[in-house]
Write a protein that holds these residues in place. Structure first.
Motif, PDB file in Angstrom:
ATOM      1  N   GLY A  28       1.762   7.284  -6.480  1.00 50.06           N
ATOM      2  CA  GLY A  28       0.604   8.077  -6.827  1.00 50.06           C
ATOM      3  C   GLY A  28      -0.626   7.269  -7.161  1.00 50.06           C
ATOM      4  O   GLY A  28      -1.572   7.795  -7.758  1.00 50.06           O
ATOM      5  N   LEU A  29      -0.650   5.990  -6.750  1.00 50.84           N
ATOM      6  CA  LEU A  29      -1.782   5.118  -7.049  1.00 50.84           C
ATOM      7  C   LEU A  29      -2.609   4.805  -5.804  1.00 50.84           C
ATOM      8  O   LEU A  29      -3.410   3.864  -5.820  1.00 50.84           O
ATOM      9  N   GLY A  30      -2.423   5.582  -4.755  1.00 50.76           N
ATOM     10  CA  GLY A  30      -3.256   5.436  -3.571  1.00 50.76           C
ATOM     11  C   GLY A  30      -4.458   6.358  -3.649  1.00 50.76           C
ATOM     12  O   GLY A  30      -4.595   7.159  -4.583  1.00 50.76           O
ATOM     13  N   ASP A  31      -5.338   6.239  -2.681  1.00 57.14           N
ATOM     14  CA  ASP A  31      -6.525   7.097  -2.631  1.00 57.14           C
ATOM     15  C   ASP A  31      -6.087   8.535  -2.335  1.00 57.14           C
ATOM     16  O   ASP A  31      -5.510   8.806  -1.281  1.00 57.14           O
ATOM     17  N   PRO A  32      -6.337   9.489  -3.252  1.00 48.27           N
ATOM     18  CA  PRO A  32      -5.871  10.866  -3.040  1.00 48.27           C
ATOM     19  C   PRO A  32      -6.636  11.608  -1.955  1.00 48.27           C
ATOM     20  O   PRO A  32      -6.210  12.700  -1.548  1.00 48.27           O
ATOM     21  N   ASN A  33      -7.745  11.055  -1.508  1.00 48.74           N
ATOM     22  CA  ASN A  33      -8.576  11.751  -0.529  1.00 48.74           C
ATOM     23  C   ASN A  33      -8.223  11.408   0.918  1.00 48.74           C
ATOM     24  O   ASN A  33      -8.848  11.938   1.834  1.00 48.74           O
ATOM     25  N   ILE A  34      -7.283  10.515   1.122  1.00 50.73           N
ATOM     26  CA  ILE A  34      -6.851  10.165   2.467  1.00 50.73           C
ATOM     27  C   ILE A  34      -5.337  10.265   2.557  1.00 50.73           C
ATOM     28  O   ILE A  34      -4.634  10.153   1.544  1.00 50.73           O
ATOM     29  N   GLU A  43       0.833  -1.208   0.000  1.00 45.45           N
ATOM     30  CA  GLU A  43       0.000   0.000   0.000  1.00 45.45           C
ATOM     31  C   GLU A  43       0.861   1.249   0.000  1.00 45.45           C
ATOM     32  O   GLU A  43       0.574   2.226  -0.708  1.00 45.45           O
ATOM     33  N   ALA A  44       1.937   1.237   0.798  1.00 49.77           N
ATOM     34  CA  ALA A  44       2.838   2.390   0.845  1.00 49.77           C
ATOM     35  C   ALA A  44       3.516   2.604  -0.507  1.00 49.77           C
ATOM     36  O   ALA A  44       3.667   3.745  -0.962  1.00 49.77           O
ATOM     37  N   ALA A  45       3.915   1.503  -1.154  1.00 46.00           N
ATOM     38  CA  ALA A  45       4.561   1.622  -2.460  1.00 46.00           C
ATOM     39  C   ALA A  45       3.590   2.162  -3.508  1.00 46.00           C
ATOM     40  O   ALA A  45       3.954   3.008  -4.342  1.00 46.00           O
ATOM     41  N   LEU A  46       2.345   1.699  -3.488  1.00 48.02           N
ATOM     42  CA  LEU A  46       1.346   2.207  -4.434  1.00 48.02           C
ATOM     43  C   LEU A  46       1.078   3.688  -4.196  1.00 48.02           C
ATOM     44  O   LEU A  46       0.972   4.469  -5.160  1.00 48.02           O
TER      45      LEU A  46
END
Length: 276
Positions: free
Chosen positions: A217-223, A210-213
């Motif tokens: 820039g592939l994580g949820d931008p709203n959190i 999750e940290a790598a994603l």
């Protein structure tokens, strides 16, 4: 309770349990420890750590509180790690139990599917899945679980093969117990402990994935996530290294805690088995 006592008697288990207990409390009480939106602009940009009592760990390039990001990021990391591990274990247990207990063509077909998923690196699978579907917490959890269920499935199958011919299973067949009931009541409880020991490793891998994603820039931008905080700090790494160092330390402590808990859990299960 006996398992917990055995876990806390091991140095690794005690330290790992303590670290994760603290992180869990931080995640649970994040709204109390740091009220408000952690993504809001709270002060002057790039405030150095330990220079302003209002921002003990400083602020980032936009003036967001670094401590608030770390506190709320703990909630995201633990949520994604636990949810992905639960999903992966659920699928892996079902597939491994079905393959090991049914045998024959069912076993062969399911194991070929497992082989197909194990060939592809789990991070690349998650990366492709999130890139196609879109970035959100449920999608990230599903993507991580998609690449993590094969190992529990193979371990479960191996355990089922070792116990399915034992006397108590044969006795259940003789009395006319339904095969599904035999699998769930007689076999599953005896194959579960080794798979649960593997769950801690899955949680740690899920947190890192999750940290790598998020870093890419592939994580949820709203959190807020630790990966996105590390990515934010890389642009000013020379002048303000603390922006990446502090979330990086939080990530390392979490993963080390999970691995120590895994080691302690393995010893506790071995001790219980030896005592039995």
């Amino acid at each position: 309770m006996r398992l917990l006592r055995n876990l806390l008697r091991t140095p690794e288990g005690a330290v790992g349990f303590g670290l994760l207990a603290v992180l869990a409390l931080v995640a649970l009480f994040a709204p109390v420890l740091s009220p408000g939106d952690p993504l809001r602009i709270a002060g002057r940009a790039l405030t150095a750590p330990f220079t302003d009592p209002a921002f003990p760990l400083g602020t980032d390039r936009l003036g967001r509180d670094v401590l608030a990001g770390i506190v709320h990021g703990a909630r995201t990391s633990l949520l994604v790690g636990l949810a992905a591990a639960c999903a992966a274990l659920a699928v892996g247990l079902c597939v491994g139990l079905a393959a090991g207990f049914a045998g024959g063509i069912v076993d062969e077909a399911l194991m070929r599917v497992v082989d197909a998923f194990q060939i592809v690196p789990s991070f690349l699978l998650a990366l492709a899945f999130v890139s196609v579907i879109g970035a959100s917490v449920p999608v990230v959890v599903l993507a991580i679980a998609l690449g993590a269920w094969a190992d529990p499935a193979r371990l479960t199958r191996a355990q089922v093969l070792s116990v399915r011919e034992r006397d108590y299973v044969a006795s259940a067949r003789v009395v006319g117990m339904h095969p599904v009931e035999i699998a769930l009541r007689e076999i599953l409880p005896n194959v579960l402990p080794p798979v649960l020991a593997l769950s801690a490793i899955i949680v740690a891998a899920a947190i890192l994935t999750e940290a790598a994603l998020s870093f890419l820039g592939l994580g949820d931008p709203n959190i807020v996530t630790w990966g996105s905080m590390i990515a934010e700090g890389r642009n000013v790494l020379r002048s303000s290294p603390f922006l990446s160092v502090f979330p990086g330390i939080a990530l390392v402590v979490t993963v080390v805690g999970v691995y120590l808990l895994s080691e302690g859990l393995g010893k506790a299960l071995a001790h219980r088995g030896g005592g039995a």
